[in-house]
Design a protein around this motif. Structure first.
Motif, PDB file in Angstrom:
ATOM      1  N   HIS A 113       0.858  -1.189   0.000  1.00  0.00           N
ATOM      2  CA  HIS A 113       0.000   0.000   0.000  1.00  0.00           C
ATOM      3  C   HIS A 113       0.891   1.235   0.000  1.00  0.00           C
ATOM      4  O   HIS A 113       1.750   1.391   0.868  1.00  0.00           O
ATOM      5  CB  HIS A 113      -0.905   0.040   1.239  1.00  0.00           C
ATOM      6  N   ARG A 114       0.664   2.104  -0.965  1.00  0.00           N
ATOM      7  CA  ARG A 114       1.515   3.295  -1.103  1.00  0.00           C
ATOM      8  C   ARG A 114       1.460   4.183   0.147  1.00  0.00           C
ATOM      9  O   ARG A 114       2.482   4.693   0.586  1.00  0.00           O
ATOM     10  CB  ARG A 114       1.101   4.088  -2.337  1.00  0.00           C
ATOM     11  N   GLU A 115       0.265   4.350   0.708  1.00  0.00           N
ATOM     12  CA  GLU A 115       0.147   5.216   1.884  1.00  0.00           C
ATOM     13  C   GLU A 115       0.942   4.656   3.060  1.00  0.00           C
ATOM     14  O   GLU A 115       1.626   5.407   3.766  1.00  0.00           O
ATOM     15  CB  GLU A 115      -1.329   5.394   2.291  1.00  0.00           C
ATOM     16  N   ASP A 116       0.852   3.350   3.279  1.00  0.00           N
ATOM     17  CA  ASP A 116       1.617   2.733   4.357  1.00  0.00           C
ATOM     18  C   ASP A 116       3.109   2.860   4.089  1.00  0.00           C
ATOM     19  O   ASP A 116       3.902   3.099   5.007  1.00  0.00           O
ATOM     20  CB  ASP A 116       1.249   1.257   4.511  1.00  0.00           C
ATOM     21  N   ALA A 117       3.506   2.692   2.843  1.00  0.00           N
ATOM     22  CA  ALA A 117       4.922   2.815   2.479  1.00  0.00           C
ATOM     23  C   ALA A 117       5.416   4.234   2.736  1.00  0.00           C
ATOM     24  O   ALA A 117       6.504   4.435   3.282  1.00  0.00           O
ATOM     25  CB  ALA A 117       5.122   2.431   1.016  1.00  0.00           C
ATOM     26  N   GLN A 118       4.615   5.216   2.354  1.00  0.00           N
ATOM     27  CA  GLN A 118       5.002   6.607   2.587  1.00  0.00           C
ATOM     28  C   GLN A 118       5.129   6.888   4.082  1.00  0.00           C
ATOM     29  O   GLN A 118       6.065   7.565   4.513  1.00  0.00           O
ATOM     30  CB  GLN A 118       3.989   7.553   1.951  1.00  0.00           C
ATOM     31  N   ASP A 119       4.183   6.372   4.865  1.00  0.00           N
ATOM     32  CA  ASP A 119       4.263   6.564   6.316  1.00  0.00           C
ATOM     33  C   ASP A 119       5.521   5.929   6.883  1.00  0.00           C
ATOM     34  O   ASP A 119       6.209   6.530   7.722  1.00  0.00           O
ATOM     35  CB  ASP A 119       3.033   5.969   7.005  1.00  0.00           C
ATOM     36  N   ALA A 120       5.824   4.718   6.442  1.00  0.00           N
ATOM     37  CA  ALA A 120       7.008   4.017   6.949  1.00  0.00           C
ATOM     38  C   ALA A 120       8.285   4.777   6.597  1.00  0.00           C
ATOM     39  O   ALA A 120       9.166   4.960   7.447  1.00  0.00           O
ATOM     40  CB  ALA A 120       7.066   2.595   6.404  1.00  0.00           C
ATOM     41  N   VAL A 121       8.394   5.248   5.355  1.00  0.00           N
ATOM     42  CA  VAL A 121       9.586   5.977   4.935  1.00  0.00           C
ATOM     43  C   VAL A 121       9.687   7.312   5.674  1.00  0.00           C
ATOM     44  O   VAL A 121      10.777   7.732   6.069  1.00  0.00           O
ATOM     45  CB  VAL A 121       9.606   6.169   3.402  1.00  0.00           C
ATOM     46  N   GLN A 122       8.559   7.951   5.890  1.00  0.00           N
ATOM     47  CA  GLN A 122       8.577   9.211   6.628  1.00  0.00           C
ATOM     48  C   GLN A 122       9.023   8.982   8.075  1.00  0.00           C
ATOM     49  O   GLN A 122       9.829   9.742   8.612  1.00  0.00           O
ATOM     50  CB  GLN A 122       7.196   9.856   6.590  1.00  0.00           C
ATOM     51  N   ASN A 123       8.511   7.931   8.699  1.00  0.00           N
ATOM     52  CA  ASN A 123       8.940   7.601  10.057  1.00  0.00           C
ATOM     53  C   ASN A 123      10.429   7.273  10.093  1.00  0.00           C
ATOM     54  O   ASN A 123      11.143   7.676  11.017  1.00  0.00           O
ATOM     55  CB  ASN A 123       8.133   6.425  10.614  1.00  0.00           C
ATOM     56  N   ALA A 174      11.336   0.410  10.147  1.00  0.00           N
ATOM     57  CA  ALA A 174      10.078   1.162  10.045  1.00  0.00           C
ATOM     58  C   ALA A 174       9.024   0.349   9.300  1.00  0.00           C
ATOM     59  O   ALA A 174       7.846   0.356   9.674  1.00  0.00           O
ATOM     60  CB  ALA A 174      10.318   2.504   9.349  1.00  0.00           C
ATOM     61  N   VAL A 175       9.425  -0.368   8.272  1.00  0.00           N
ATOM     62  CA  VAL A 175       8.490  -1.223   7.529  1.00  0.00           C
ATOM     63  C   VAL A 175       7.987  -2.344   8.433  1.00  0.00           C
ATOM     64  O   VAL A 175       6.790  -2.649   8.459  1.00  0.00           O
ATOM     65  CB  VAL A 175       9.163  -1.782   6.249  1.00  0.00           C
ATOM     66  N   ILE A 176       8.884  -2.942   9.180  1.00  0.00           N
ATOM     67  CA  ILE A 176       8.497  -4.015  10.105  1.00  0.00           C
ATOM     68  C   ILE A 176       7.527  -3.482  11.161  1.00  0.00           C
ATOM     69  O   ILE A 176       6.566  -4.160  11.527  1.00  0.00           O
ATOM     70  CB  ILE A 176       9.743  -4.652  10.749  1.00  0.00           C
ATOM     71  N   ASP A 177       7.742  -2.260  11.630  1.00  0.00           N
ATOM     72  CA  ASP A 177       6.820  -1.658  12.602  1.00  0.00           C
ATOM     73  C   ASP A 177       5.414  -1.533  12.023  1.00  0.00           C
ATOM     74  O   ASP A 177       4.423  -1.798  12.710  1.00  0.00           O
ATOM     75  CB  ASP A 177       7.322  -0.281  13.042  1.00  0.00           C
ATOM     76  N   VAL A 178       5.313  -1.133  10.756  1.00  0.00           N
ATOM     77  CA  VAL A 178       3.993  -1.016  10.118  1.00  0.00           C
ATOM     78  C   VAL A 178       3.341  -2.393  10.008  1.00  0.00           C
ATOM     79  O   VAL A 178       2.150  -2.553  10.282  1.00  0.00           O
ATOM     80  CB  VAL A 178       4.102  -0.334   8.737  1.00  0.00           C
ATOM     81  N   LEU A 179       4.120  -3.399   9.621  1.00  0.00           N
ATOM     82  CA  LEU A 179       3.577  -4.757   9.520  1.00  0.00           C
ATOM     83  C   LEU A 179       3.097  -5.259  10.883  1.00  0.00           C
ATOM     84  O   LEU A 179       2.039  -5.877  10.991  1.00  0.00           O
ATOM     85  CB  LEU A 179       4.628  -5.709   8.945  1.00  0.00           C
ATOM     86  N   ARG A 180       3.867  -4.983  11.922  1.00  0.00           N
ATOM     87  CA  ARG A 180       3.462  -5.391  13.276  1.00  0.00           C
ATOM     88  C   ARG A 180       2.177  -4.696  13.699  1.00  0.00           C
ATOM     89  O   ARG A 180       1.300  -5.302  14.296  1.00  0.00           O
ATOM     90  CB  ARG A 180       4.566  -5.081  14.278  1.00  0.00           C
ATOM     91  N   GLU A 181       2.082  -3.419  13.391  1.00  0.00           N
ATOM     92  CA  GLU A 181       0.882  -2.665  13.758  1.00  0.00           C
ATOM     93  C   GLU A 181      -0.340  -3.216  13.034  1.00  0.00           C
ATOM     94  O   GLU A 181      -1.421  -3.312  13.615  1.00  0.00           O
ATOM     95  CB  GLU A 181       1.058  -1.177  13.437  1.00  0.00           C
ATOM     96  N   ARG A 182      -0.168  -3.605  11.790  1.00  0.00           N
ATOM     97  CA  ARG A 182      -1.272  -4.226  11.046  1.00  0.00           C
ATOM     98  C   ARG A 182      -1.727  -5.508  11.739  1.00  0.00           C
ATOM     99  O   ARG A 182      -2.916  -5.763  11.882  1.00  0.00           O
ATOM    100  CB  ARG A 182      -0.825  -4.593   9.637  1.00  0.00           C
TER     101      ARG A 182
END
Length: 190
Positions: free
Chosen positions: A45-55, A84-92
């Motif tokens: 998901h582009r939005e999740d990717a953008q959030d992860a890169v921004q974080n 940061a990507v792993i954090d997004v996956l964990r949050e999901r």
């Protein structure tokens, strides 16, 4: 490797990271596209990717001196992006487990109407996600219109003409209706 010709001098760089900019902004701007591609490939998901890169960028900015002092600043930065990507996956996963716990804790005498209402909401969420992926501006217009904004207000918010907002709302609604009527197509409608 090119061998030097006559009269040419062979020069080996002592430090292969000499071209690494010391300025955080220059470094992050240069590397951002690759980070975004990596994150989007992992997260889908582009939005999740953008959030992860921004974080990741925020974390890297806070640790920029440590990054420059490390043996390989690019590897240091990429490790932050991967985390940061792993954090997004964990949050999901946490959100999904929480949703499943809430569903499991619902009273056992849940009526069929309530279950159908939940299924309709899930289908609508899915359809809105598909619309946002296929036509993000249409999805924004539909969300804003459903929130009660007028077409002129939507136009001002999104930087489009109010007539375009009206058209996008109509197209977005038709797209949603199609997705809800044909969920097996997986959002292949245009």
């Amino acid at each position: 490797m090119n061998t030097p010709g006559p009269g040419e001098e062979r020069s080996l760089r002592a430090d292969p990271l000499d071209d690494l900019p010391n300025d955080f902004e220059a470094f992050f701007t240069r590397e951002n596209t690759g980070y975004l591609r990596y994150a989007q490939q992992r997260l889908r998901h582009r939005e999740d990717a953008q959030d992860a890169v921004q974080n990741a960028g925020t974390t890297l900015y806070k640790n920029w001196r440590r990054a420059l002092a490390s043996e390989d600043p690019q590897a240091f930065a990429f490790k932050i992006v991967k985390d940061a990507v792993i954090d997004v996956l964990r949050e999901r996963r946490r959100a999904e487990r929480k949703r499943l716990r809430v569903i499991a804790q619902r009273r056992p005498d849940t009526s069929q109407d309530e279950l159908e209402e939940l299924a309709e909401l899930d289908a609508l969420d899915w359809a809105m996600d598909e619309l946002a992926r296929a036509a993000p501006v249409q999805a924004d217009v539909v969300r804003l219109r459903q929130s009660g904004l007028s077409y002129p207000d939507i136009g001002r918010s999104l930087g489009i003409a109010h007539t375009t907002a009206r058209t996008y709302y109509s197209l977005g609604r038709r797209h949603l209706e199609y997705l809800l009527e044909h969920p097996d197509d997986g959002g292949q409608a245009t």
